[in-house]
Design a protein around this motif. Structure first.
Motif, mmCIF file in Angstrom:
data_model
loop_
_atom_site.group_PDB
_atom_site.id
_atom_site.type_symbol
_atom_site.label_atom_id
_atom_site.label_comp_id
_atom_site.label_asym_id
_atom_site.label_seq_id
_atom_site.Cartn_x
_atom_site.Cartn_y
_atom_site.Cartn_z
ATOM 1 N N VAL A 189 3.504 20.871 11.545
ATOM 2 C CA VAL A 189 2.812 19.949 12.222
ATOM 3 C C VAL A 189 3.498 18.750 12.535
ATOM 4 C CG1 VAL A 189 0.379 18.768 11.663
ATOM 5 C CG2 VAL A 189 0.723 20.853 11.069
ATOM 6 N N THR A 190 3.209 18.138 13.500
ATOM 7 C CA THR A 190 3.819 16.657 13.833
ATOM 8 C C THR A 190 2.931 15.729 13.456
ATOM 9 O OG1 THR A 190 5.044 17.689 15.717
ATOM 10 C CG2 THR A 190 4.681 15.358 15.627
ATOM 11 N N TYR A 191 3.612 14.826 12.518
ATOM 12 C CA TYR A 191 2.708 13.454 12.101
ATOM 13 C C TYR A 191 3.421 12.354 13.099
ATOM 14 C CZ TYR A 191 1.181 16.589 8.538
ATOM 15 O OH TYR A 191 0.563 17.825 7.742
ATOM 16 N N ASN A 192 2.537 11.694 13.604
ATOM 17 C CA ASN A 192 2.685 10.389 14.107
ATOM 18 C C ASN A 192 2.067 9.253 13.405
ATOM 19 O OD1 ASN A 192 3.812 11.105 17.031
ATOM 20 N ND2 ASN A 192 2.077 12.563 16.603
ATOM 21 N N THR B 180 0.753 -1.327 0.010
ATOM 22 C CA THR B 180 0.033 0.099 0.038
ATOM 23 C C THR B 180 0.894 1.319 0.157
ATOM 24 O OG1 THR B 180 -1.821 -1.205 1.085
ATOM 25 C CG2 THR B 180 -1.872 1.313 1.085
ATOM 26 N N VAL B 181 0.633 2.059 -0.934
ATOM 27 C CA VAL B 181 1.393 3.383 -1.024
ATOM 28 C C VAL B 181 0.312 4.693 -0.744
ATOM 29 C CG1 VAL B 181 2.434 5.185 -2.458
ATOM 30 C CG2 VAL B 181 2.910 2.500 -2.801
ATOM 31 N N VAL B 182 0.601 5.348 0.247
ATOM 32 C CA VAL B 182 -0.285 6.098 0.737
ATOM 33 C C VAL B 182 0.244 7.796 0.418
ATOM 34 C CG1 VAL B 182 -1.771 7.174 2.748
ATOM 35 C CG2 VAL B 182 -1.441 4.702 2.428
ATOM 36 N N GLN B 183 -0.290 8.454 0.040
ATOM 37 C CA GLN B 183 0.219 9.817 -0.172
ATOM 38 C C GLN B 183 -0.669 11.022 0.467
ATOM 39 O OE1 GLN B 183 1.620 11.283 -4.032
ATOM 40 N NE2 GLN B 183 1.028 13.334 -3.679
ATOM 41 N N LYS B 184 -0.080 11.821 1.170
ATOM 42 C CA LYS B 184 -0.825 12.879 2.262
ATOM 43 C C LYS B 184 -0.370 13.836 2.055
ATOM 44 C CE LYS B 184 -1.213 9.178 6.049
ATOM 45 N NZ LYS B 184 -1.033 9.163 7.399
ATOM 46 N N PHE C 288 7.788 19.592 -2.523
ATOM 47 C CA PHE C 288 8.730 18.439 -2.216
ATOM 48 C C PHE C 288 8.035 17.357 -1.651
ATOM 49 C CE2 PHE C 288 8.794 21.417 1.312
ATOM 50 C CZ PHE C 288 9.062 20.612 2.433
ATOM 51 N N PHE C 289 8.499 16.240 -1.641
ATOM 52 C CA PHE C 289 7.835 15.071 -1.088
ATOM 53 C C PHE C 289 8.912 14.315 -0.011
ATOM 54 C CE2 PHE C 289 6.335 15.936 -5.188
ATOM 55 C CZ PHE C 289 5.060 16.154 -5.115
ATOM 56 N N VAL C 290 8.187 13.653 1.028
ATOM 57 C CA VAL C 290 9.030 12.886 1.837
ATOM 58 C C VAL C 290 8.496 11.381 1.835
ATOM 59 C CG1 VAL C 290 9.395 12.754 4.212
ATOM 60 C CG2 VAL C 290 9.180 14.990 3.399
ATOM 61 N N ASP C 291 9.148 10.568 1.398
ATOM 62 C CA ASP C 291 8.853 9.256 1.353
ATOM 63 C C ASP C 291 9.192 8.445 2.422
ATOM 64 O OD1 ASP C 291 8.154 10.136 -1.106
ATOM 65 O OD2 ASP C 291 9.666 8.928 -2.184
ATOM 66 N N VAL C 292 8.463 7.554 3.189
ATOM 67 C CA VAL C 292 8.809 7.009 4.406
ATOM 68 C C VAL C 292 8.536 5.436 4.046
ATOM 69 C CG1 VAL C 292 8.513 6.769 6.931
ATOM 70 C CG2 VAL C 292 8.141 8.763 5.618
ATOM 71 N N SER C 293 9.704 4.514 4.275
ATOM 72 C CA SER C 293 9.515 3.334 3.893
ATOM 73 C C SER C 293 10.444 2.563 4.974
ATOM 74 C CB SER C 293 9.721 2.747 2.408
ATOM 75 O OG SER C 293 11.086 3.281 2.134
ATOM 76 N N THR C 294 10.140 1.158 5.034
ATOM 77 C CA THR C 294 11.217 0.314 5.735
ATOM 78 C C THR C 294 10.928 -1.322 5.019
ATOM 79 O OG1 THR C 294 11.459 -0.602 7.842
ATOM 80 C CG2 THR C 294 9.277 -0.264 7.559
ATOM 81 N N LEU C 295 11.977 -1.892 5.626
ATOM 82 C CA LEU C 295 11.754 -3.399 5.185
ATOM 83 C C LEU C 295 11.168 -4.358 6.282
ATOM 84 C CD1 LEU C 295 14.858 -3.886 2.965
ATOM 85 C CD2 LEU C 295 12.543 -3.723 2.136
#
Length: 841
Positions: free
Chosen positions: A50-53, A40-44, A144-151
């Protein structure tokens, strides 16, 4: 039969197995693709401040979309702050990728930074400033975009916050405070204002540790703001409490630059303690709290007018000595003409011609001296001198016989080597030089022309040494300066960065310019010596009795060598200050050893012209001193074996030199030396207790041995890090001791110091006092790390151009020049005294 069937169906089985493998690979690939398609790829759409948890796993990826308006006339920084809240995230970190219009920034959290020996330090809190690409429009909206991912298959909780940096642009002369850490570096932008071509960037902190780095980088992306890459481009310095970099507009085409401050993971580079070794190679080490509060201020540097004023000030000081010398020469020339007119006037005839009491006649040689006697010797003074000779045990001899013998010896054509090797002359030397009381005529028996050539070798040798020494030195320091300019590593050179004014490719022009005094005053001293030499030569050509038979024998070769050494000291000191560090400190000290050694030799030569060391022996000994200086700098720090060897050699050299001086060279170092030592001890100490034959010499040598043994013990116990300065201190202490002994014995012998020489002595002593005060200010020291050395840096104190060390250069060059004048003039009172009336001490 069965075997034939197996062979018949063998190829079929092989193809069947191959098809099965291919089918299995297709199925696995299809399953993987199906699984990937399920990620799932979610774009916000996100907002600033603003702090995003959120939580991220290997099955989902989150993209945060930001937009902001940028202006060409105003630059705002954008900062990304990330915290990982889950435990055990080190095994599966989160990857953050910031995609901008012209740049991409990526980092993992926890951020792993490496130290020495591959130590690993994890940081769960990371803050990075985004590089701001320039805009050509008046205003522009940028995305600009901030991509967050992990394995990680398990959920990892994190916090993300994007904020504006309102104080991103630094203003001139306005201090700004901030906090940085290894995972939260900071950088700011500075734009050159109109009319300012050079600025100095100062970063200060009240905290010594943690160690940090200040870097100046061009406006381009990416910005290298981590401990492992901050040294890739630009100029940089390590720092503890202070750092300063002078920045010139010509080096930055965009007329602006970034000031980057990074806190290092370890303090070893700044002289701090090194942390313990990890038990396992991949063990993560908790770095603890390494936050540091700093402040930065950018100030305009000096203008070109200050450069001009500094150069004129430097030239004016030393040209004034040329003017003063010219005025003194004019005054002495007038006095010469007046005395010459007085000698021609019968009313002013001398007492020898008129029988009336008055002033003794003055020789033509005395007229030509640069610094004449303040007043000639009176008849009463001559009588007192003869009486004092009788008190010292001298036998009076007729002036006529002495003059005749001196003229005969001076006009002889014997060579120095022949004179020393003839058996009868050698016997005569043993008789003469071992007398209890000696006069200068006893040690001035060799042919004057031979001795003049002997002492001229001092000048030619030191000139040759200077050329061969200076050329590779100049080449090396140019290479040093090129390396500094190309790499930007300002830890290579130990400048006073708070007062380092660049000019062209030179980083500290003021420290180089201030060495001009050594060269100019050394040249002036050579001109003064040349004038005296010419006048003395003319007097000898006229067979002037005063020049032939009176006063201290005039040999100017050592004076020429001293003036040349002073000029070379200025040149090599300037070379050292191109890039001062411990590897080239010998450039600054080599000719200091030369000057100290030549001054001692000149003092000894005054009353021992026949037995003074040859130029080859003297320079060989000085070469050995410089050799030990290099060894001490390279191997002496904390090496007890080196200090033991050096101390033993120092003591042995002191004892051998003492023996040479005490016996006036009339002893031999051979296999029978121990037997003779035992015999002397038995006859003079055991069989009968007798005092030394040469008491004055014994007093000097005892004091010299006490001083040198004390210095050897100090070096052995303290093992000072600055071996070159320690060695120079030994030379200076021996020179001062011998000079003080010479002055005391001169006064004790009934001689006097003329007015000009006394003025030179007092002036030189005062200037040396002020010079040493500025020398010991210690604006930098290569005995410490570059960061620790910068803690001693200070602002300029004269014309906003020269610092304390420059003042040391000014004053020490003047003091050395004055010291040389003292040696040149201190025995002018003996110009009318017969040499058999001048004591040897």
């Amino acid at each position: 039969m069965v075997l034939r069937r197996c062979c018949k169906f063998g190829p079929v089985l092989v193809w069947f197995r191959l098809g099965y493998v291919v089918l299995l690979w297709i199925c696995v690939t299809h399953l993987r693709c199906a699984r990937a398609e399920t990620k799932t790829v979610v774009q916000k759409d996100a907002e600033f401040d603003v702090t995003y948890n959120d939580t991220v796993t290997s099955d989902n990826q989150t993209i945060y979309a930001f937009n902001h308006t940028v202006s060409r006339n105003k630059t705002e920084g954008v900062r990304v702050t990330v915290d990982v809240l889950s435990e055990g995230a080190e095994s599966s970190p989160i990857l953050f990728v910031v995609r901008q219009k012209q740049a991409v920034l990526s980092f993992q959290v926890p951020l792993i930074l490496r130290g020495l020996y591959q130590r690993k330090y994890p940081y769960a809190h990371v803050g990075r400033t985004l590089c701001q690409p320039p805009t050509r429009s008046l205003t522009e909206t940028q995305y600009f975009f901030v991509d967050v991912s992990t394995l990680s298959s398990l959920g990892t909780h994190y916090q993300l916050r994007i904020s504006r940096v309102d104080s991103f642009t630094l203003h001139t002369d306005k201090k700004f405070s901030f906090t940085a850490s290894p995972s939260q570096p900071q950088y700011f932008k500075y734009v050159f204002p109109d009319g300012v071509d050079t600025v100095i960037v100062k970063v200060n902190s009240e905290m010594t540790f943690p160690c940090s780095v200040m870097s100046i980088q061009d406006i381009q992306c990416p910005v290298y703001d981590l401990d492992n890459n901050v040294a890739f481009i630009g100029m940089y310095q390590t720092m503890t409490k202070t750092a300063a970099i002078t920045v010139q507009r010509k080096d930055f085409p965009s007329n602006s630059f970034y000031v980057v401050v990074v806190v290092k993971t370890e303090d070893e580079a700044c002289g701090g303690p090194l942390r313990f070794y990890p038990l396992r190679p991949d063990e993560l080490i908790d770095a603890g709290n390494r936050s540091k509060t700093l402040d930065v201020v950018v100030s305009p540097a000096i203008s070109s007018d200050v450069y001009v004023m500094g150069m004129l000030f430097c030239l004016g000081i030393f040209l004034s000595f040329y003017l003063l010398t010219f005025l003194v020469a004019c005054v002495e020339n007038k006095r010469m003409h007046r005395r010459r007119e007085g000698l021609l006037n019968p009313a002013d005839m001398s007492p020898a011609e008129t029988g009336k009491p008055g002033v003794t006649p003055v020789s033509p040689y005395e007229y030509g001296s640069f610094v004449d006697n303040a007043s000639t010797l009176s008849s009463e003074a001559i009588t007192d001198s003869i009486a004092s000779d009788a008190n010292y045990g001298y036998m009076e001899r007729s002036l006529e016989s002495v003059a005749g013998r001196s003229r005969q010896e001076s006009l002889s054509s014997i060579e120095e080597d022949d004179y020393d090797t003839l058996a009868d002359i050698d016997s005569d030397k043993n008789i003469v030089r071992t007398k209890k009381y000696l006069c200068v005529s006893d040690l001035a028996r060799k042919d004057k022309r031979v001795l003049s050539k002997k002492y001229q070798i001092y000048f030619w040798n030191i000139a040759t040494i200077g050329v061969f020494y200076a050329l590779p030195v100049i080449q090396l320091v140019i290479t040093y300066q090129t390396v500094v300019n190309v790499t930007g590593n300002q830890d290579i050179c130990y400048y006073n960065f708070l007062c380092a004014h660049p000019l062209g490719n030179l980083s500290a022009f003021n420290n180089i310019l201030s060495n001009l005094g050594y060269v100019m005053l050394g040249l002036l001293f050579l001109l003064i010596v040349l004038q005296r030499d010419v006048i003395h030569s003319r007097a000898l050509d006229r067979n002037d009795l005063n020049a032939l038979e009176c006063g201290i024998p005039k040999h100017f070769g050592l004076f020429y060598a001293m003036g040349t050494a002073l000029m070379m000291e200025g040149l090599l000191s300037a070379c050292y200050h191109v890039c001062p560090n411990y590897t080239n400190f010998q450039f600054d000290t080599s000719f200091m050893y030369m000057i100290a050694g030549l001054c001692v030799l000149k003092l000894y030569q005054k009353r021992h012209p026949d037995i003074n060391a040859s130029a080859y022996t003297a320079y060989a000994c000085l070469a050995a001193v410089i050799f030990f200086s290099v060894l001490g700098v390279v191997f002496g720090k904390g090496n007890m074996v080196f200090w033991i060897v050096f101390s033993v050699l120092h003591i042995l050299a002191t004892m051998l030199l003492s023996t040479q001086l005490y016996y006036m060279g009339r002893w031999r170092l051979d296999s029978g030396i121990l037997r003779r030592i035992v015999y002397v001890i038995y006859t003079d100490c055991i069989r009968q207790c007798s005092g030394p034959m040469y008491i004055d010499r014994m007093v000097l040598l005892v004091m010299g041995n006490i001083v040198n043994w004390s210095l050897a013990a100090y070096g052995l116990l303290k093992t000072p890090n600055d071996f070159a300065s320690y060695l120079l201190a030994i030379a200076i202490c021996n020179l001062l001791l011998y000079f003080a002994f010479y002055i005391i014995m001169k006064l004790r012998s009934g001689e006097r110091i003329q007015c000009m020489a006394m003025v030179c002595i007092l002036f030189t002593a005062v200037v040396w006092g002020f010079a040493l005060f500025f020398f010991f200010q210690g604006l930098s020291t290569w005995q410490k790390t570059p960061a620790e050395s910068r803690e001693h840096n200070r602002d300029c104190i004269v014309l906003s151009f020269f610092d304390d060390h420059d003042i040391w250069h000014f004053l020490s060059s003047i003091a050395m020049f004055g010291s040389f004048l003292v040696l040149l003039t201190m025995d002018d009172d003996l110009n009318n005294v017969q040499r058999d009336k001048i004591f040897v001490f």
